[in-house]
Design a protein around this motif. Structure first.
Motif, short mmCIF file in Angstrom:
data_model
loop_
_atom_site.label_atom_id
_atom_site.label_comp_id
_atom_site.label_asym_id
_atom_site.label_seq_id
_atom_site.Cartn_x
_atom_site.Cartn_y
_atom_site.Cartn_z
N GLU A 215 4.28 -6.48 7.13
CA GLU A 215 2.99 -7.05 6.72
C GLU A 215 3.20 -8.04 5.57
O GLU A 215 3.77 -7.68 4.54
CB GLU A 215 2.02 -5.95 6.30
CG GLU A 215 0.64 -6.48 5.93
CD GLU A 215 -0.33 -5.38 5.56
OE1 GLU A 215 -1.48 -5.71 5.20
OE2 GLU A 215 0.05 -4.19 5.62
N LYS B 121 8.36 -8.63 -2.47
CA LYS B 121 7.55 -8.55 -1.27
C LYS B 121 8.00 -9.63 -0.28
O LYS B 121 8.60 -10.63 -0.66
CB LYS B 121 6.07 -8.76 -1.61
CG LYS B 121 5.49 -7.73 -2.57
CD LYS B 121 5.34 -6.38 -1.91
CE LYS B 121 4.77 -5.34 -2.86
NZ LYS B 121 3.39 -5.63 -3.26
N SER C 68 0.74 0.47 4.43
CA SER C 68 0.43 -0.72 5.21
C SER C 68 -0.98 -0.61 5.79
O SER C 68 -1.63 0.44 5.69
CB SER C 68 1.45 -0.90 6.34
OG SER C 68 2.72 -1.20 5.83
N ASN C 69 -1.41 -1.65 6.44
CA ASN C 69 -2.77 -1.74 6.94
C ASN C 69 -3.15 -0.50 7.76
O ASN C 69 -2.53 -0.20 8.78
CB ASN C 69 -2.89 -3.01 7.80
CG ASN C 69 -4.34 -3.37 8.06
OD1 ASN C 69 -5.03 -2.69 8.80
ND2 ASN C 69 -4.78 -4.44 7.43
N SER D 117 3.04 -10.10 2.34
CA SER D 117 2.60 -9.82 0.96
C SER D 117 2.45 -8.32 0.67
O SER D 117 1.91 -7.95 -0.38
CB SER D 117 1.28 -10.53 0.64
OG SER D 117 1.40 -11.92 0.84
N HIS D 118 2.89 -7.47 1.60
CA HIS D 118 2.82 -6.02 1.34
C HIS D 118 4.17 -5.34 1.55
O HIS D 118 4.66 -4.65 0.66
CB HIS D 118 1.77 -5.37 2.25
CG HIS D 118 1.74 -3.87 2.11
ND1 HIS D 118 1.10 -3.25 1.07
CD2 HIS D 118 2.32 -2.88 2.86
CE1 HIS D 118 1.26 -1.94 1.18
NE2 HIS D 118 2.00 -1.69 2.26
#
Length: 336
Positions: free
Chosen positions: A304, A216, A268-269, A306-307
């Motif tokens: 993003e 990551k 993702s977010n 940590s993603h």
């Protein structure tokens, strides 16, 4: 330094747990060992006993005599072995030689100590008493022309073998504190600081291993190592939702009639994905296709923290390698 700080912050729980486990393990270890004593035990296949006595030996001219090697030789020769056997002690010559040792301690001046060590407690007491008496016997050639005074009579045989840190000379090197064949009763307790350091090191190594296999992206440094130096990277990791969207809108609308292609890794977010879709200047996708690439003048890559994975970003950069379109990378953190 910032990347290092991020690393410790990101993996603080792993590091703290590692330190805590090591510290608890250290406390338990220290609780299970005995405090060091001024005694040693030889490795026990069978129990060993010891007796000692001390003598002051001087020449007829009053000069201190400390020839311990010669003294030991005289105490374990064939004549003494025969006399010992006459007392019902069945012991071989080599065994007697290994059982008797002589040494001098600096804190005791010129006193010569004789030690008898054997697995048979009775033998130890008898041999020690016999050798002590021989030192005052007229038929013992060694003491001729010498004055022998008793400083310490033979001690009762014990399994606790004294260890001295002031031995000046000895016929048996294993008597020394660092000698081979002897171990201090109880290991030294280890400082808690040592266990904390062990836990810290283990935690850091474990965290690095997790980062390597996790793949990551945790900081802007990861991105800088992947993309071309000419690609602009915008660090929005400390922006809130409003300020982050403002940045994106400015970049997207800086040139009118330039359609932007926004790329986010799948998963993702979702709030950011929705916000970007509401912007008419931005077409949002999770992967590059020939069609959406053709329709866009500018590429916005959203990474993003940590993603987004290193593999995903590397793939996008590779696919965009031949394009002449402007590429901008946004690095962002928590998005609410």
């Amino acid at each position: 330094m910032k990347n290092i700080g991020n690393f410790f912050y990101r993996r603080k729980m792993i590091i703290l747990i590692s330190i805590l486990v090591a510290l608890i393990g250290g406390i338990l270890y220290n609780m299970t060992i005995k405090s060091p004593k001024n005694t040693i035990e030889q490795e026990k296949i069978q129990e060993v006993f010891v007796s000692e006595f001390g003598l002051s030996i001087e020449s007829s001219q009053g000069q201190p005599y400390a020839g311990i090697a010669q003294l030991k030789t005289m105490l374990v020769n064939e004549d003494q072995l025969e006399k010992i056997s006459d007392q019902g002690i069945q012991i071989e010559s080599q065994e007697l030689e290994q059982s008797v040792s002589a040494f001098v301690r600096t804190s005791k001046g010129e006193v010569v100590f004789i030690r008898v060590t054997h697995a048979n407690k009775e033998y130890v007491n008898k041999i020690s008493a016999f050798l002590y008496n021989q030192m005052f016997s007229d038929d013992f050639d060694y003491i001729k022309n010498k004055v022998v005074l008793s400083v310490m009579k033979p001690t009762q045989a014990t399994s606790e073998i004294p260890i001295y840190d002031d031995i000046y000379s000895t016929t048996d090197k294993s008597m020394l504190p660092t000698g081979e064949g002897a171990t201090v009763v109880g290991s030294k307790k280890i400082s808690s600081i040592v266990f904390i350091l062990v836990g810290l090191i283990f935690g850091i190594i474990l965290s690095l291993v997790i980062d390597i296999f996790n793949k990551k992206i945790y900081s802007i440094g990861y991105i800088e190592g992947i993309v071309d130096p000419n690609i602009k990277i915008i660090d929005a990791s400390f922006d809130n939702r409003s300020s982050f969207l403002n940045r994106v809108n400015i970049v997207a609308t800086i040139n009118e009639n330039e359609k932007c292609l926004a790329l986010l890794q799948e998963g993702s977010n979702s709030k950011l994905f929705k916000d970007l879709q509401e912007n008419e200047e931005i077409a949002t996708y999770t992967e590059i296709t020939a069609e959406n690439l053709k329709e866009s003048k500018k590429i916005l890559l959203f990474v993003e923290k940590s993603h987004t994975t290193i593999d995903w970003l590397t793939t996008q950069i590779s696919l965009l390698q031949e394009t002449d379109k402007k590429i901008i990378v946004f690095f962002f953190d928590t998005y609410h």
